[in-house]
Design an enzyme around this catalytic site. Structure first.
Site, PDB file in Angstrom:
ATOM      1  N   GLU A  40       0.865  -1.179   0.000  1.00 26.47           N
ATOM      2  CA  GLU A  40       0.000   0.000   0.000  1.00 26.47           C
ATOM      3  C   GLU A  40       0.900   1.227   0.000  1.00 26.47           C
ATOM      4  OE1 GLU A  40      -3.272   0.193   2.918  1.00 26.47           O
ATOM      5  OE2 GLU A  40      -2.484   2.183   3.419  1.00 26.47           O
ATOM      6  N   LYS A 128     -10.192  -1.263   7.871  1.00 27.08           N
ATOM      7  CA  LYS A 128      -8.994  -1.136   8.689  1.00 27.08           C
ATOM      8  C   LYS A 128      -9.428  -0.775  10.093  1.00 27.08           C
ATOM      9  CE  LYS A 128      -5.220  -0.351   5.734  1.00 27.08           C
ATOM     10  NZ  LYS A 128      -3.833   0.093   5.715  1.00 27.08           N
TER      11      LYS A 128
HETATM   12  C1  3PG Z   1      -0.510   3.770   8.027  1.00 33.30           C
HETATM   13  O1  3PG Z   1      -0.094   4.755   7.423  1.00 33.30           O
HETATM   14  O2  3PG Z   1      -1.276   2.917   7.528  1.00 33.30           O
HETATM   15  C2  3PG Z   1      -0.114   3.626   9.436  1.00 33.30           C
HETATM   16  O3  3PG Z   1       0.289   4.846   9.918  1.00 33.30           O
HETATM   17  C3  3PG Z   1       0.966   2.614   9.621  1.00 33.30           C
HETATM   18  O4  3PG Z   1       1.149   2.537  10.974  1.00 33.30           O
HETATM   19  P1  3PG Z   1       2.519   2.053  11.602  1.00 33.30           P
HETATM   20  O5  3PG Z   1       3.577   3.004  11.082  1.00 33.30           O
HETATM   21  O6  3PG Z   1       2.331   2.136  13.085  1.00 33.30           O
HETATM   22  O7  3PG Z   1       2.762   0.673  11.108  1.00 33.30           O
END
Ligand code: 3PG
Length: 206
Positions: A40, A128
Site C-alpha cells: 500500500e 482497517k
Molecule cells: C498507516 O499509514 O497505515 C499507518 O500509519 C501505519 O502505521 P505504523 O507506522 O504504526 O505501522
C-alpha cells in the site's frame, strides 16, 4: 482482484511512504524477492501517486494499492493511477460515497464499534482498524468479534514484529497492515536487503 484477494493473499500488507519515486522499483523488488506480493503506497507524499503509476506499469506482479486517502478527489486520482485497492484512515459521508462507487476493493478506516457498524450499514464488510493499538488493539478486536462476528478487520497502526502473531491469531483478522517492513528508515537509507529480510519474515507468518 477482489476484496478477498487483498485480505487473504498476504498476511501482512506493507504500507510505504515514499520520499521519492526512485525508491519505488527497488522497494517493490525487495518485497517480491521476500515473497510479499502486495504493498500500500501512501499518497501523503507527492511521490505516492507517481509511484503507484510506475509500479502498476512496471511491476504488474505486485498488487499496488493506495492509502491515506482523505478525499473523493484523492480516490479518483488513485484509481486513475492504477491502484488495485484503496484504504482510508477513517470514513466520512463523502468518502463513503467515493469509496462505494470505485471499481476496486476498499478498506475504510474505523476506530470504534459504532464506526464499524456504520461502515457495515453502508455495505463495507472489511475495514482497517486504525489506529489499531491506540484504539484498543487485541482487546477491541476480541470484544467486537463477539458482537459483530461478520466483520473483518485489517488492523493498522502500532503493529510490529513483536505483536503481529497475536493479531493474526484472531478470527476476525485476515491480515494486518503496517510500516515496519517498508519503514521510512529502510527506504531513506536504500536498505533494500533489510526490506527483503523483513518481507521474508512477514510472508512466513501464515
Ligand atoms: C498507516 O499509514 O497505515 C499507518 O500509519 C501505519 O502505521 P505504523 O507506522 O504504526 O505501522
Amino acid at each position: 482482484m477482489d476484496l478477498d484477494d487483498v485480505l487473504t493473499g498476504n498476511p501482512v500488507l506493507p504500507v510505504a511512504t515514499l520520499p521519492d519515486v526512485e525508491s519505488a522499483l527497488p522497494m517493490a523488488d525487495a518485497l517480491l524477492a521476500g515473497g510479499v506480493s502486495i504493498v500500500e503506497i501512501s499518497v501523503q507524499t507527492t511521490a505516492g501517486l507517481t509511484a503507484i503509476r510506475r509500479l502498476s506499469r512496471d511491476r504488474p506482479r505486485l498488487v499496488v494499492g493506495a492509502g491515506a486517502l482523505r478525499s473523493p478527489d484523492a480516490v479518483e486520482a488513485a484509481v486513475s493511477a492504477g491502484a488495485r485497492f484503496l484504504s482510508a484512515p477513517g470514513l466520512t459521508p463523502r468518502m463513503a460515497d467515493a469509496l462505494a462507487s470505485t471499481p476496486v476493493p476498499t478498506l475504510p478506516g474505523v476506530g470504534t464499534a459504532g464506526e464499524a457498524m456504520n461502515a457495515a450499514e453502508l455495505g463495507f464488510r472489511a475495514m482497517k482498524l486504525f489506529p489499531a493499538v491506540a484504539a484498543g488493539g487485541l482487546e477491541f478486536l476480541r470484544a467486537v468479534a463477539g458482537q459483530l462476528p461478520e466483520l473483518r478487520f485489517c488492523p493498522t497502526g502500532g503493529i510490529n514484529p513483536g505483536n503481529v502473531r497475536d493479531f493474526l491469531k484472531l478470527p476476525n483478522v485476515p491480515c494486518v497492515s503496517g510500516s515496519w517492513v517498508t519503514s521510512d528508515a529502510a527506504i531513506r537509507s536504500r536498505n533494500w536487503s533489510e526490506i527483503e529480510r523483513l518481507a521474508k519474515e512477514a510472508a512466513a507468518l501464515r
